[in-house]
Each structure stands twice: as structure tokens, then as C-alpha cells.
Write a protein that holds these residues in place. Structure first.
Motif, PDB file in Angstrom:
ATOM      1  N   VAL A  11       0.845  -1.187   0.000  1.00 41.99           N
ATOM      2  CA  VAL A  11       0.000   0.000   0.000  1.00 41.99           C
ATOM      3  C   VAL A  11       0.886   1.245   0.000  1.00 41.99           C
ATOM      4  O   VAL A  11       1.878   1.306   0.721  1.00 41.99           O
ATOM      5  CB  VAL A  11      -0.930   0.010   1.238  1.00 41.99           C
ATOM      6  CG1 VAL A  11      -1.658   1.328   1.375  1.00 41.99           C
ATOM      7  CG2 VAL A  11      -1.917  -1.142   1.165  1.00 41.99           C
ATOM      8  N   VAL A  12       0.508   2.214  -0.812  1.00 42.58           N
ATOM      9  CA  VAL A  12       1.168   3.518  -0.810  1.00 42.58           C
ATOM     10  C   VAL A  12       0.288   4.466  -0.008  1.00 42.58           C
ATOM     11  O   VAL A  12      -0.908   4.574  -0.258  1.00 42.58           O
ATOM     12  CB  VAL A  12       1.372   4.055  -2.245  1.00 42.58           C
ATOM     13  CG1 VAL A  12       2.020   5.432  -2.211  1.00 42.58           C
ATOM     14  CG2 VAL A  12       2.221   3.084  -3.066  1.00 42.58           C
ATOM     15  N   LEU A  32      -4.849   6.306   0.698  1.00 41.61           N
ATOM     16  CA  LEU A  32      -4.207   5.012   0.553  1.00 41.61           C
ATOM     17  C   LEU A  32      -4.503   4.440  -0.818  1.00 41.61           C
ATOM     18  O   LEU A  32      -5.655   4.466  -1.274  1.00 41.61           O
ATOM     19  CB  LEU A  32      -4.712   4.029   1.615  1.00 41.61           C
ATOM     20  CG  LEU A  32      -4.049   4.043   2.988  1.00 41.61           C
ATOM     21  CD1 LEU A  32      -4.130   5.387   3.657  1.00 41.61           C
ATOM     22  CD2 LEU A  32      -4.631   2.954   3.855  1.00 41.61           C
ATOM     23  N   PHE A  33      -3.460   3.925  -1.446  1.00 41.60           N
ATOM     24  CA  PHE A  33      -3.547   3.358  -2.784  1.00 41.60           C
ATOM     25  C   PHE A  33      -2.989   1.940  -2.780  1.00 41.60           C
ATOM     26  O   PHE A  33      -1.966   1.680  -2.148  1.00 41.60           O
ATOM     27  CB  PHE A  33      -2.729   4.191  -3.773  1.00 41.60           C
ATOM     28  CG  PHE A  33      -3.212   5.607  -3.929  1.00 41.60           C
ATOM     29  CD1 PHE A  33      -4.028   5.965  -4.994  1.00 41.60           C
ATOM     30  CD2 PHE A  33      -2.849   6.583  -3.017  1.00 41.60           C
ATOM     31  CE1 PHE A  33      -4.474   7.269  -5.139  1.00 41.60           C
ATOM     32  CE2 PHE A  33      -3.287   7.891  -3.162  1.00 41.60           C
ATOM     33  CZ  PHE A  33      -4.099   8.231  -4.219  1.00 41.60           C
ATOM     34  N   ASP A  34      -3.659   1.035  -3.508  1.00 45.45           N
ATOM     35  CA  ASP A  34      -3.129  -0.312  -3.712  1.00 45.45           C
ATOM     36  C   ASP A  34      -1.965  -0.250  -4.682  1.00 45.45           C
ATOM     37  O   ASP A  34      -1.940   0.574  -5.591  1.00 45.45           O
ATOM     38  CB  ASP A  34      -4.190  -1.236  -4.324  1.00 45.45           C
ATOM     39  CG  ASP A  34      -5.192  -1.732  -3.304  1.00 45.45           C
ATOM     40  OD1 ASP A  34      -4.809  -1.911  -2.137  1.00 45.45           O
ATOM     41  OD2 ASP A  34      -6.352  -1.942  -3.686  1.00 45.45           O
ATOM     42  N   PRO A  42       1.270   3.041  -8.051  1.00 50.02           N
ATOM     43  CA  PRO A  42       0.035   2.701  -7.345  1.00 50.02           C
ATOM     44  C   PRO A  42      -1.183   2.871  -8.239  1.00 50.02           C
ATOM     45  O   PRO A  42      -1.156   3.619  -9.211  1.00 50.02           O
ATOM     46  CB  PRO A  42       0.009   3.693  -6.184  1.00 50.02           C
ATOM     47  CG  PRO A  42       0.894   4.815  -6.592  1.00 50.02           C
ATOM     48  CD  PRO A  42       1.910   4.243  -7.539  1.00 50.02           C
ATOM     49  N   ASP A  43      -2.259   2.165  -7.879  1.00 50.58           N
ATOM     50  CA  ASP A  43      -3.560   2.337  -8.523  1.00 50.58           C
ATOM     51  C   ASP A  43      -3.904   3.825  -8.422  1.00 50.58           C
ATOM     52  O   ASP A  43      -3.736   4.433  -7.367  1.00 50.58           O
ATOM     53  CB  ASP A  43      -4.581   1.494  -7.765  1.00 50.58           C
ATOM     54  CG  ASP A  43      -5.976   1.564  -8.351  1.00 50.58           C
ATOM     55  OD1 ASP A  43      -6.353   2.604  -8.926  1.00 50.58           O
ATOM     56  OD2 ASP A  43      -6.700   0.572  -8.225  1.00 50.58           O
ATOM     57  N   PRO A  44      -4.377   4.454  -9.516  1.00 49.68           N
ATOM     58  CA  PRO A  44      -4.634   5.900  -9.462  1.00 49.68           C
ATOM     59  C   PRO A  44      -5.845   6.306  -8.613  1.00 49.68           C
ATOM     60  O   PRO A  44      -6.075   7.481  -8.405  1.00 49.68           O
ATOM     61  CB  PRO A  44      -4.849   6.273 -10.930  1.00 49.68           C
ATOM     62  CG  PRO A  44      -5.292   5.022 -11.576  1.00 49.68           C
ATOM     63  CD  PRO A  44      -4.616   3.897 -10.829  1.00 49.68           C
ATOM     64  N   HIS A  45      -6.597   5.342  -8.110  1.00 49.02           N
ATOM     65  CA  HIS A  45      -7.787   5.655  -7.318  1.00 49.02           C
ATOM     66  C   HIS A  45      -7.579   5.180  -5.879  1.00 49.02           C
ATOM     67  O   HIS A  45      -7.371   3.994  -5.646  1.00 49.02           O
ATOM     68  CB  HIS A  45      -9.020   4.975  -7.908  1.00 49.02           C
ATOM     69  CG  HIS A  45      -9.227   5.321  -9.350  1.00 49.02           C
ATOM     70  ND1 HIS A  45      -9.653   6.563  -9.758  1.00 49.02           N
ATOM     71  CD2 HIS A  45      -9.039   4.597 -10.474  1.00 49.02           C
ATOM     72  CE1 HIS A  45      -9.727   6.585 -11.076  1.00 49.02           C
ATOM     73  NE2 HIS A  45      -9.349   5.411 -11.530  1.00 49.02           N
ATOM     74  N   GLU A  72      -2.085   3.437  10.550  1.00 51.29           N
ATOM     75  CA  GLU A  72      -3.167   2.654  11.157  1.00 51.29           C
ATOM     76  C   GLU A  72      -4.138   2.128  10.104  1.00 51.29           C
ATOM     77  O   GLU A  72      -4.541   0.959  10.145  1.00 51.29           O
ATOM     78  CB  GLU A  72      -3.920   3.506  12.183  1.00 51.29           C
ATOM     79  CG  GLU A  72      -3.115   3.816  13.422  1.00 51.29           C
ATOM     80  CD  GLU A  72      -3.701   4.933  14.275  1.00 51.29           C
ATOM     81  OE1 GLU A  72      -4.654   5.620  13.820  1.00 51.29           O
ATOM     82  OE2 GLU A  72      -3.187   5.140  15.390  1.00 51.29           O
ATOM     83  N   GLU A  73      -4.518   2.975   9.168  1.00 48.75           N
ATOM     84  CA  GLU A  73      -5.468   2.562   8.130  1.00 48.75           C
ATOM     85  C   GLU A  73      -4.863   1.516   7.201  1.00 48.75           C
ATOM     86  O   GLU A  73      -5.538   0.576   6.784  1.00 48.75           O
ATOM     87  CB  GLU A  73      -5.957   3.774   7.329  1.00 48.75           C
ATOM     88  CG  GLU A  73      -6.776   4.764   8.126  1.00 48.75           C
ATOM     89  CD  GLU A  73      -8.133   4.248   8.580  1.00 48.75           C
ATOM     90  OE1 GLU A  73      -8.625   3.234   8.047  1.00 48.75           O
ATOM     91  OE2 GLU A  73      -8.712   4.886   9.485  1.00 48.75           O
ATOM     92  N   ALA A  74      -3.591   1.665   6.853  1.00 48.42           N
ATOM     93  CA  ALA A  74      -2.932   0.691   5.978  1.00 48.42           C
ATOM     94  C   ALA A  74      -2.852  -0.674   6.649  1.00 48.42           C
ATOM     95  O   ALA A  74      -3.124  -1.710   6.026  1.00 48.42           O
ATOM     96  CB  ALA A  74      -1.538   1.187   5.578  1.00 48.42           C
ATOM     97  N   ILE A  75      -2.483  -0.678   7.919  1.00 48.09           N
ATOM     98  CA  ILE A  75      -2.399  -1.945   8.661  1.00 48.09           C
ATOM     99  C   ILE A  75      -3.781  -2.579   8.762  1.00 48.09           C
ATOM    100  O   ILE A  75      -3.941  -3.778   8.517  1.00 48.09           O
ATOM    101  CB  ILE A  75      -1.762  -1.712  10.050  1.00 48.09           C
ATOM    102  CG1 ILE A  75      -0.281  -1.363   9.886  1.00 48.09           C
ATOM    103  CG2 ILE A  75      -1.944  -2.935  10.935  1.00 48.09           C
ATOM    104  CD1 ILE A  75       0.373  -0.789  11.129  1.00 48.09           C
ATOM    105  N   ALA A  76      -4.801  -1.787   9.082  1.00 45.20           N
ATOM    106  CA  ALA A  76      -6.169  -2.296   9.184  1.00 45.20           C
ATOM    107  C   ALA A  76      -6.678  -2.835   7.853  1.00 45.20           C
ATOM    108  O   ALA A  76      -7.495  -3.755   7.823  1.00 45.20           O
ATOM    109  CB  ALA A  76      -7.107  -1.212   9.710  1.00 45.20           C
ATOM    110  N   ALA A  77      -6.185  -2.279   6.736  1.00 45.32           N
ATOM    111  CA  ALA A  77      -6.623  -2.721   5.407  1.00 45.32           C
ATOM    112  C   ALA A  77      -5.906  -3.981   4.951  1.00 45.32           C
ATOM    113  O   ALA A  77      -6.177  -4.483   3.869  1.00 45.32           O
ATOM    114  CB  ALA A  77      -6.401  -1.595   4.392  1.00 45.32           C
TER     115      ALA A  77
END
Length: 126
Positions: A11-12, A32-34, A42-45, A72-77
Motif C-alpha cells: 500500500v502507498v 491510501l492506494f493499492d 500505485p492504482d490511481p484511485h 493505522e489505516e494501511a495496517i487495518a486494510a
């Protein structure tokens, strides 16, 4: 798989924080981008984004709060690795260990960010 059904992958995380005056009214922004593979863009969305007013804070505190929210959000995702991108030279160089953290208000925020960043491979880019 993540809770949203997305496969776990790198994740970026883009973060920014700022205040009007220093200190003053402050806000943070995180997106956050995949990323399919580390060498690919990274995915542009963004699959997550947020902008939040955080009250009175300095610019540097806002930058750290944005970083914490992004980690926190990246880890949760379900991220398998994180690349943090920020326009804050101070934040990035402190997280890389190139600058010392001397400000008493930043020391606990930096400590929390280091603990989160150690949970999985994390790279910091200015």
C-alpha cells in the motif's frame, strides 16, 4: 484478503498535515492506494481517503498525526508492506533516523509511528 474483499498487497500512503499559523487551526489528509507490486505505480484511485480537522496544533504535530492515521489505516486494510510519501522533510528524515526528534511534543508521536512502522516493511519517501 482484506475485510473489503481486496487481496492484501503493498500500500502507498500519502499523508499531509498543516496548520494556519503555528500553532493554529490544523487538519490532516490521508490517501491510501493499492500497489500490485513494489516496482509498479500505485492504482490511481485511492481505496481510502480522509481529511479531518484536528483542532489547534503545530504544523509538525499535524504531519505526525496524518502519518499515524495513514499507518493505522494501511495496517487495518491488510497491507503487506507500506510506502509512506510525505512532503514533510522533517517527518521523513526523523522516521528514517537521519534527524533526531528533539521537540517534546513530537517525541511520543514519533514513538507511536515507529511502533506502527515496525509491524511490516515500511519505506519513507520525501
Amino acid at each position: 484478503m482484506t475485510s473489503e474483499g481486496r487481496p492484501a498487497r503493498p500500500v502507498v500512503v500519502y499523508t499531509d498535515g498543516g496548520s494556519r499559523h503555528n500553532p493554529g487551526p490544523a487538519a490532516i489528509g490521508v490517501a491510501l492506494f493499492d500497489r500490485e507490486a513494489p516496482a509498479q505505480p500505485p492504482d490511481p484511485h485511492p481505496f481510502f481517503q480522509v481529511g479531518v480537522y484536528i483542532g489547534q496544533a503545530t504544523n509538525n504535530v499535524a504531519e505526525y498525526l496524518a502519518l499515524l492515521r495513514g499507518l493505522e489505516e494501511a495496517i487495518a486494510a491488510g497491507a503487506t508492506a507500506i510506502e509512506v510519501r510525505s512532503n514533510s522533510e522533517l517527518l521523513i528524515k526523523q522516521m528514517k533516523g537521519e534527524y533526531q526528534v528533539r521537540n517534546e511534543g513530537l517525541i511520543p508521536l514519533h514513538g507511536r509511528a515507529r511502533v506502527l512502522a515496525m509491524k511490516l516493511p515500511t519505506r519513507f519517501v520525501h
